[in-house]
Design a protein around this motif. Structure first.
Motif, PDB file in Angstrom:
ATOM      1  N   VAL A 243       0.887  -0.893   0.177  1.00  9.13           N
ATOM      2  CA  VAL A 243       0.285   0.251  -0.351  1.00  9.13           C
ATOM      3  C   VAL A 243       1.010   1.723   0.105  1.00  9.13           C
ATOM      4  O   VAL A 243       0.647   1.992  -0.917  1.00  9.13           O
ATOM      5  CB  VAL A 243      -1.012   0.020   1.214  1.00  9.13           C
ATOM      6  N   MET A 244       2.541   1.316   0.370  1.00  9.05           N
ATOM      7  CA  MET A 244       2.964   2.186   0.652  1.00  9.05           C
ATOM      8  C   MET A 244       3.593   3.047  -0.521  1.00  9.05           C
ATOM      9  O   MET A 244       3.170   3.811  -1.101  1.00  9.05           O
ATOM     10  CB  MET A 244       3.652   1.675   1.581  1.00  9.05           C
ATOM     11  N   ARG A 245       4.080   1.292  -1.436  1.00 11.47           N
ATOM     12  CA  ARG A 245       3.952   1.618  -2.809  1.00 11.47           C
ATOM     13  C   ARG A 245       3.804   2.577  -3.479  1.00 11.47           C
ATOM     14  O   ARG A 245       3.660   3.920  -4.437  1.00 11.47           O
ATOM     15  CB  ARG A 245       4.891   1.123  -3.679  1.00 11.47           C
TER      16      ARG A 245
ATOM     17  N   PRO B  77       4.166   8.405   5.745  1.00 10.12           N
ATOM     18  CA  PRO B  77       5.605   8.927   7.023  1.00 10.12           C
ATOM     19  C   PRO B  77       6.218   6.916   6.794  1.00 10.12           C
ATOM     20  O   PRO B  77       5.530   5.558   6.957  1.00 10.12           O
ATOM     21  CB  PRO B  77       4.792   9.524   8.056  1.00 10.12           C
ATOM     22  N   LYS B  78       7.090   7.392   6.928  1.00 10.34           N
ATOM     23  CA  LYS B  78       8.234   5.662   7.456  1.00 10.34           C
ATOM     24  C   LYS B  78       9.724   6.151   7.547  1.00 10.34           C
ATOM     25  O   LYS B  78      10.177   7.340   7.515  1.00 10.34           O
ATOM     26  CB  LYS B  78       8.312   5.293   5.734  1.00 10.34           C
ATOM     27  N   LEU B  79       9.645   5.133   8.755  1.00 11.03           N
ATOM     28  CA  LEU B  79      10.978   4.783   8.624  1.00 11.03           C
ATOM     29  C   LEU B  79      11.555   3.815   8.522  1.00 11.03           C
ATOM     30  O   LEU B  79      12.824   3.841   8.101  1.00 11.03           O
ATOM     31  CB  LEU B  79      11.501   5.083  11.024  1.00 11.03           C
ATOM     32  N   CYS B  80      11.084   2.618   8.949  1.00 10.14           N
ATOM     33  CA  CYS B  80      11.939   1.746   8.757  1.00 10.14           C
ATOM     34  C   CYS B  80      11.747   0.833   7.558  1.00 10.14           C
ATOM     35  O   CYS B  80      12.455  -0.290   7.211  1.00 10.14           O
ATOM     36  CB  CYS B  80      11.716   0.729   9.548  1.00 10.14           C
ATOM     37  N   ALA B  81      11.136   1.687   6.729  1.00 11.63           N
ATOM     38  CA  ALA B  81      11.113   0.819   4.731  1.00 11.63           C
ATOM     39  C   ALA B  81      12.190   1.175   4.125  1.00 11.63           C
ATOM     40  O   ALA B  81      11.716   3.076   4.328  1.00 11.63           O
ATOM     41  CB  ALA B  81       9.504   0.743   4.807  1.00 11.63           C
ATOM     42  N   THR B  82      12.636   1.203   3.028  1.00 15.34           N
ATOM     43  CA  THR B  82      13.026   2.000   2.136  1.00 15.34           C
ATOM     44  C   THR B  82      12.662   0.615   0.499  1.00 15.34           C
ATOM     45  O   THR B  82      13.273  -0.379   0.747  1.00 15.34           O
ATOM     46  CB  THR B  82      14.517   2.241   2.021  1.00 15.34           C
TER      47      THR B  82
ATOM     48  N   PHE C 103       9.496  -4.105   6.988  1.00 13.85           N
ATOM     49  CA  PHE C 103       9.827  -4.893   7.960  1.00 13.85           C
ATOM     50  C   PHE C 103       8.711  -4.968   8.631  1.00 13.85           C
ATOM     51  O   PHE C 103       8.672  -5.778   9.781  1.00 13.85           O
ATOM     52  CB  PHE C 103      11.257  -4.761   8.231  1.00 13.85           C
ATOM     53  N   GLY C 104       8.308  -4.074   9.060  1.00 18.32           N
ATOM     54  CA  GLY C 104       7.413  -2.913   9.873  1.00 18.32           C
ATOM     55  C   GLY C 104       7.608  -3.239  10.596  1.00 18.32           C
ATOM     56  O   GLY C 104       6.668  -3.537  11.754  1.00 18.32           O
ATOM     57  N   SER C 105       8.087  -2.762  11.671  1.00 19.69           N
ATOM     58  CA  SER C 105       9.487  -2.183  12.838  1.00 19.69           C
ATOM     59  C   SER C 105       8.976  -1.177  13.569  1.00 19.69           C
ATOM     60  O   SER C 105       8.236  -1.050  15.091  1.00 19.69           O
ATOM     61  CB  SER C 105      10.687  -2.834  13.155  1.00 19.69           C
ATOM     62  N   CYS C 106       8.664   0.171  12.723  1.00 18.38           N
ATOM     63  CA  CYS C 106       8.418   1.545  12.961  1.00 18.38           C
ATOM     64  C   CYS C 106       6.651   1.761  13.809  1.00 18.38           C
ATOM     65  O   CYS C 106       6.899   3.166  14.573  1.00 18.38           O
ATOM     66  CB  CYS C 106       8.854   2.179  12.594  1.00 18.38           C
ATOM     67  N   ARG C 107       5.834   1.510  12.739  1.00 18.41           N
ATOM     68  CA  ARG C 107       4.287   2.240  12.948  1.00 18.41           C
ATOM     69  C   ARG C 107       4.017   2.826  12.828  1.00 18.41           C
ATOM     70  O   ARG C 107       3.402   3.613  12.745  1.00 18.41           O
ATOM     71  CB  ARG C 107       3.947   1.815  13.841  1.00 18.41           C
ATOM     72  N   LEU C 108       5.252   3.655  11.651  1.00 12.52           N
ATOM     73  CA  LEU C 108       5.070   4.899  11.692  1.00 12.52           C
ATOM     74  C   LEU C 108       4.226   5.386  10.355  1.00 12.52           C
ATOM     75  O   LEU C 108       3.597   5.929   9.635  1.00 12.52           O
ATOM     76  CB  LEU C 108       6.439   6.349  11.364  1.00 12.52           C
ATOM     77  N   CYS C 109       3.513   4.135   9.816  1.00 13.21           N
ATOM     78  CA  CYS C 109       3.585   4.838   8.363  1.00 13.21           C
ATOM     79  C   CYS C 109       1.807   3.607   8.637  1.00 13.21           C
ATOM     80  O   CYS C 109       1.324   3.408   7.373  1.00 13.21           O
ATOM     81  CB  CYS C 109       4.216   3.355   7.691  1.00 13.21           C
ATOM     82  N   VAL C 110       1.275   4.103   9.372  1.00 16.60           N
ATOM     83  CA  VAL C 110       0.216   3.188  10.317  1.00 16.60           C
ATOM     84  C   VAL C 110      -0.988   3.830   8.602  1.00 16.60           C
ATOM     85  O   VAL C 110      -0.688   4.889   8.756  1.00 16.60           O
ATOM     86  CB  VAL C 110       0.004   3.019  11.321  1.00 16.60           C
TER      87      VAL C 110
ATOM     88  N   PRO D  29      -2.866  -0.454   9.868  1.00 21.08           N
ATOM     89  CA  PRO D  29      -2.243  -1.459   9.695  1.00 21.08           C
ATOM     90  C   PRO D  29      -1.092  -1.101   9.318  1.00 21.08           C
ATOM     91  O   PRO D  29      -1.527   0.415   8.708  1.00 21.08           O
ATOM     92  CB  PRO D  29      -2.778  -2.451   7.877  1.00 21.08           C
ATOM     93  N   SER D  30       0.170  -1.350   9.097  1.00 22.88           N
ATOM     94  CA  SER D  30       1.221  -0.809   8.251  1.00 22.88           C
ATOM     95  C   SER D  30       1.610  -0.321   7.197  1.00 22.88           C
ATOM     96  O   SER D  30       1.210  -1.716   6.471  1.00 22.88           O
ATOM     97  CB  SER D  30       2.500  -0.966   8.507  1.00 22.88           C
ATOM     98  N   SER D  31       1.228   0.250   6.016  1.00 21.45           N
ATOM     99  CA  SER D  31       1.221   0.335   5.005  1.00 21.45           C
ATOM    100  C   SER D  31       2.711  -0.440   3.879  1.00 21.45           C
ATOM    101  O   SER D  31       2.218  -0.608   2.607  1.00 21.45           O
ATOM    102  CB  SER D  31       0.943   1.747   4.224  1.00 21.45           C
ATOM    103  N   CYS D  32       3.292  -0.229   4.799  1.00 15.41           N
ATOM    104  CA  CYS D  32       4.793  -1.125   3.989  1.00 15.41           C
ATOM    105  C   CYS D  32       4.870  -2.370   4.126  1.00 15.41           C
ATOM    106  O   CYS D  32       4.970  -3.409   2.998  1.00 15.41           O
ATOM    107  CB  CYS D  32       6.094  -0.567   4.567  1.00 15.41           C
ATOM    108  N   THR D  33       3.779  -3.293   5.175  1.00 12.29           N
ATOM    109  CA  THR D  33       3.951  -4.320   4.930  1.00 12.29           C
ATOM    110  C   THR D  33       2.665  -4.633   4.575  1.00 12.29           C
ATOM    111  O   THR D  33       2.315  -6.367   4.429  1.00 12.29           O
ATOM    112  CB  THR D  33       3.773  -4.823   6.176  1.00 12.29           C
TER     113      THR D  33
HETATM  114  S1  FES Z   1       7.651   1.742   7.576  1.00 10.09           S
HETATM  115 FE1  FES Z   1       8.497   1.751   9.093  1.00 10.09          FE
HETATM  116  S2  FES Z   1       6.561   0.314   9.387  1.00 10.09           S
HETATM  117 FE2  FES Z   1       6.426   0.872   7.593  1.00 10.09          FE
END
Ligand code: FES
Ligand code: SF4
Ligand code: SF4
Ligand code: SF4
Lengths: 958, 72
Positions: free
Chosen positions: A40-42, A52-57, A63-70, A80-84
């Motif tokens: 969803v993030m992409r 917004p995101k921190l642990c994704a690139t 990886f879904g660890s920071c939960r900034l991308c909810v 849900p986190s959009s990166c995962t």
């Molecule tokens: S960017 Fe960190 S959980 Fe999605």
């Protein structure tokens, strides 16, 4: 000065691109269609909405660890986190709401509470995703009271047990754990992108920290190969280039191409004014896809090294000191001498050597200088000493002298043969891409006398390692073909459709003979027959089969024959003409492919067309207004022979150091010493310059426009990011020398040279700087049929029509071991150094490799009383040298190995004048030697050092 | 070039063409030399053969009829 418009999108879309059926969803009310499997993030990013995101690139999996991308998704509970979260048809996503804003602010608050707030003095200020995200989520205050953290050096008057000081052991980047947010992007980049697995997260929860290796290692002593992928992935200033720490954040960037190896990685040269701050691998670079190795990423400091010579110099005799003179004086001195030689000794008495490090345009001009100004074909290039057999062998079988695939092809390979190449050291970015594919399940067959890293390293292992005796390549390749033919594994349909019947019938009759069976050649090659049979079966039946090879194939008496044998293998198994297969020579230097394409060889005009062909000569005669000599010219080694005989007396060498790089140093030295005019055009007073009369300072790849052509036939732009420190780009110097001899050339920019190449060379017909600016890069042939280039060759038919099988009889090299020289020496290189090391030795890369060492098996060492680290004497029938021994089982008993990066070692004093039968490519990879204990440098090394010191003197300015 | 080196190089090329199927080995060998050996090298080979051709493979001697003599 402005940024070059980057021809591709460099936005970080958060997660990697996927391929799959189209899926349509709505994000914040906008419909967007993306391939199935996309996050969803992409998808949001594709629609122009950055979550917004921190642990994704997007270089690594989510990886879904920071939960900034909810985000909120209609019909789903929670956030849900959009990166995962993968997209689904009809999904309705909201990237903003009061709830997600609150969550994001909470997340940021937690991160910031354990992060120092010294942004203004942080090296990443303005280039930090943590900073950006704090802004994006609207973080206004941090409610947590100062408590346990990782950044205070002291707390409550005592040392803070959680604080870890900076690790500055790597010469190019620093690791400051106090700034780390433990997003593990670095760890995953090291695994997924680079494939080294040097980093881990140690500890749990609040205690977890990034660590290079086993807890006590620092970066330098860890497995880290300094590729920079982790630095690139780090969202904060934790992993930071030292050059940025020192020079500040860059303000403009120019896309250009690495000037080291044949992978040809694209980089953004990031600048402050005319100061280069850092080189960052470009995501849109089709060879490297955003990855790099230590050389291209970090080892560019040689451009400013104090050894660099910036003024022209001349001298009457090589035992005089150099005299600095004006360009005019140097050029007219050179022109006078060259003309005088020709007047006295005939027009074929002088020649040129083009460089595989210079641009296509520069190479084209240097060979033009020989052909149109000297009026002879005495032009050769250092590609002679590495890949000339590729040209001959592939030309004979397929009809063209180049690799068949692009690097992306490796992503679709099922079984890979790597023969006589050591990609993790010599072609690191390709190696990372290969390793990624191997981790995904592709099989690997290594054919190499040494246990190279690919044979076994973190998370990869070769299915078969055929550790052959140096010099038996043809026997091994023929045995593989024998198994394929006699066990009925050949791709009959492909052969019937695509290959020449008669040559195939002859070949089958030849290869079926039991003398080629693995059992029959086992004693010769040292490869167990069962292992060889198994490897042949794996290759023939494993799906898409690709062959990658290097100088361990070409640099032999039978180099050309082995290349033909490899081509036979690919045709036999039907592995030509689609993605995931093919024959892929790994080129050593950045522009080996280009220098060959540009007509550097003495028998070929640009585009691999023999000078004997009147129609080809006519094209150039028309453009150049001169008559072209129809006879082939001298190859490098022939030039040196002719020099000793007295009939060849002057040479212009651009960007090469033949004294160090070519075999049989004594012979090279004798040839150079016999000449009346040696012109060296280089950055540094290299070893060859010790014998030179004229030194013309060169420019680096940062200081000129032009193109390089990599191992995939990809033409990449090289852009001038700063003005030449020596005053002129190399093409301008060649032009000035030509004009000093009356040529009357008037190119004002390399684009005009490329236009001339396109006008005369069919495979470059469609190439122009406009096309390259628009496309980023193109793979030749570029013509009417393929206006945007040709990623894959021989798709519907071979360039020569039908593929031709060639009988490849094994002929033993005359270089044999015997009682005096019982061991076989083979040579190679290592990751941190490049070729003769002229550039890399002048960078901090020396921390990884400050001398050449001799690898020797413990068994051979013991017999000779040699201990690890001891000085040994290495002798062959050509000469002797000394270096330190390293005991290792990477080499088999009976085989020793060294590199040739350092002039003090003079490894080429040892190598002999034997060469490939067809091309005179020297036999670097097999020399019979003896090893004995020693207590210091050989007489040759001492004499050489004394001579070199004397030859490098420069007269003090008055 | 030292005569030994030249003889070695010529014999190496002969060793390849000798193993090739079909006829015309001598022509193929000569064509290779015409294509890749600079006139000076061919002249040296011709002179060496005139002087008895010591050490040369029989196929090299056969090829001499097809070798282009360099214009002086
Ligand atoms: S960017 Fe960190 S959980 Fe999605
Ligand atoms: S520089 Fe490369 S090898 Fe070293 S830790 Fe970072 S990603 Fe891994
Ligand atoms: S070093 Fe950088 S990339 Fe690695 S975990 Fe820390 S913040 Fe993330
Ligand atoms: S040396 Fe090769 S692999 Fe490394 S960055 Fe340069 S082109 Fe890429």
């Amino acid at each position: 000065m402005k940024d070059f418009i980057i021809p591709w999108d460099e936005t970080d879309k958060g997660t990697p691109a996927k391929t799959g059926a189209p899926v349509t969803l709505t994000i914040d009310g906008f419909a967007v269609t993306v391939p199935e499997g996309t996050s969803v993030m992409r998808a949001a990013s594709e629609a122009g909405i950055q979550v917004p995101k921190l642990c994704a690139t997007d270089s690594i999996e989510a990886f879904g660890s920071c939960r900034l991308c909810v985000v909120e998704i209609e019909g789903r509970r929670g956030t849900p986190s959009s990166c995962t979260t993968p997209v689904a048809d009809g999904m309705v996503v909201h990237t903003q709401s009061e709830r997600v804003r609150r969550i994001r602010r909470g997340v940021m608050e937690l991160y910031i509470s354990d992060h120092p707030l010294d942004c203004l003095t942080c090296a990443a200020n303005g280039d930090c995703e943590l900073q950006d995200m704090a802004g994006v989520v609207g973080l206004r205050d941090v409610r947590y009271a100062p408590g346990e953290n990782h950044f205070d050096v002291r707390q409550n008057g005592e040392a803070n047990p959680r604080y870890t000081p900076k690790d500055e052991s790597n010469p190019y980047f620093a690791y400051d754990p106090s700034k780390c947010i433990v997003c593990s992007r670095c760890v995953r980049a090291c695994e997924e992108v680079q494939g080294t697995f040097a980093l881990t997260i140690e500890g749990r929860g609040f205690d977890s920290r990034v660590s290079p290796g086993a807890g006590f290692d620092d970066f330098l002593s860890s497995d880290c190969v300094s590729c920079g992928a982790c630095v690139q992935a780090c969202p904060t200033g934790t992993l930071q280039e030292k050059s940025v720490i020192e020079l500040g954040t860059p303000t403009r960037s120019v896309v250009t191409t690495c000037a080291y190896c044949g992978v040809g990685c694209s980089f953004r040269a990031e600048m402050n004014g005319d100061t280069l701050v850092r080189m960052v691998p470009a995501k849109g670079g089709k060879a490297n896809r955003g990855h790099s190795c230590v050389k291209g990423r970090f080892a560019w400091g040689y451009a400013n090294h104090r050894d660099r010579i910036l003024n022209p110099m001349i001298r009457d005799h090589v035992d005089e000191p150099w005299r600095e003179v004006s360009w005019d004086e140097a050029l007219s001195f050179a022109a006078r001498r060259l003309s005088a030689i020709q007047a006295e000794h005939g027009r074929r008495s002088i020649g040129v050597i083009t460089s595989s490090r210079c641009t296509n345009e520069e190479t084209f001009l240097v060979q033009k200088l020989a052909r149109a100004v000297f009026m002879n074909n005495n032009t050769d290039t250092c590609a002679r000493v590495c890949h000339s057999p590729t040209g001959y062998g592939l030309g004979q079988t397929f009809g063209t002298s180049a690799g068949t695939q692009d690097f992306d092809s490796v992503e679709q390979t099922d079984v890979v043969i790597v023969m006589g190449a050591n990609p993790t050291d010599a072609h690191p970015v390709f190696a990372s891409r290969l390793k990624k594919r191997l981790r995904a399940g592709a099989k690997l067959i290594v054919i190499d006398p040494r246990k190279i890293d690919l044979v076994k390293s973190n998370h990869i292992e070769a299915a078969h390692h055929l550790a052959l005796r140096p010099g038996t390549n043809v026997a091994v390749v023929s045995a593989l073909a024998h198994v394929i033919v006699t066990e009925g594994l050949a791709d009959e349909a492909f052969i019937a459709e695509r290959c020449d019947d008669e040559s195939f019938a002859d070949y089958v009759a030849f290869i079926r003979d039991p003398r080629h069976s693995p059992e029959a050649v086992e004693a010769l090659t040292g490869v167990p027959a069962q292992e060889l049979r198994a490897a042949a079966r794996t290759f023939a039946t494993g799906g898409n089969g690709a062959i990658y090879y290097g100088l361990g194939v070409t640099e032999h008496s039978q180099g050309s024959t082995t290349v033909m044998g490899i081509a036979n293998l690919a045709m036999l198994t039907g592995n030509i003409g689609r993605p995931g297969v093919g024959v892929n020579p790994l080129r050593g230097q950045n522009n080996v492919q280009g220098s060959c394409d540009m007509g550097s060889f003495p028998h070929e005009l640009p585009g691999y067309r023999h000078v004997k062909n009147g129609d080809v000569r006519e094209i150039f005669e028309r453009h150049w207004g001169v008559e072209i000599d129809p006879e082939p010219g001298l190859r490098i080694t022939n030039m040196l022979d002719a020099a000793v005989d007295g009939s060849f007396r002057g040479i212009y060498i651009q960007g090469e150091d033949i004294l160090q790089s070519d075999p049989d140093t004594r012979h090279v030295a004798a040839g150079l010493a016999a000449m009346d005019c040696v012109i060296v055009h280089d950055l540094f007073l290299n070893e060859t310059a010790n014998y030179a009369h004229v030194f013309l300072p060169g420019s680096t790849f940062l200081e000129k426009d032009g193109t390089f052509t990599n191992a995939e036939r990809r033409i990449n732009m090289v852009r001038e990011v700063m003005k030449p420190k020596n005053g002129y780009a190399d093409w301008e110097v060649t032009q000035a020398l030509a004009n000093a001899m009356g040529a009357g050339w008037h190119y004002s920019h390399p684009r005009e040279i490329m236009a001339e190449i396109a006008a005369t060379t069919p495979s470059f017909a469609g190439v122009s700087y406009e096309l390259l600016d628009r496309m980023g890069s193109v793979q030749w042939p570029v013509n009417e049929e393929h206006p945007e280039g040709t990623p894959m060759m021989h798709v519907d038919g071979f360039v020569r029509g039908k593929g031709r099988f060639i009988v490849t009889e094994y002929v033993a090299t005359d270089e044999r071991t015997g009682p005096r020289f019982p061991l076989l020496l083979t040579t190679g290189r290592i990751l941190s150094q490049y070729n003769v090391g002229a550039q890399t030795r002048r960078t901090d890369n020396v921390v990884w490799h400050d001398e050449d060492v001799l690898e020797i098996h413990p068994h051979d060492a013991e017999q000779r009383g040699v201990t690890d680290g001891a000085w040994v004497r290495l002798a062959s029938r050509a000469g002797e040298t000394t270096l330190r021994a390293k005991l290792t089982e990477r080499v088999s008993p009976g085989v020793v190995y060294t590199t040739f990066h350092h002039p003090e070692t003079q490894a080429n004093v040892i190598t002999t004048d034997y060469s490939d039968w067809a091309t005179n490519c020297p036999e670097y990879k097999v020399t019979a030697v003896q090893v004995a204990c020693s207590n210091g440098p050989s007489d040759w090394q001492e004499d050489y050092a004394a001579h070199a010191a004397k030859a490098r003197r420069i007269e003090a300015a008055e | 070039m030292s005569p030994d080196k030249m003889v070695h190089m010529a014999n190496q090329i002969a060793a390849f063409f000798k193993t090739q199927p079909g006829g015309g080995q001598a022509e193929k060998l000569a064509a290779h030399l015409n294509d890749f050996w600079e006139p000076r090298m061919r002249a040296q080979l011709i002179a060496h053969v005139a002087g008895g051709g010591a050490g040369l493979d029989a196929l090299v001697l056969d090829a001499m009829d097809h070798l282009n003599a360099p214009a002086a």
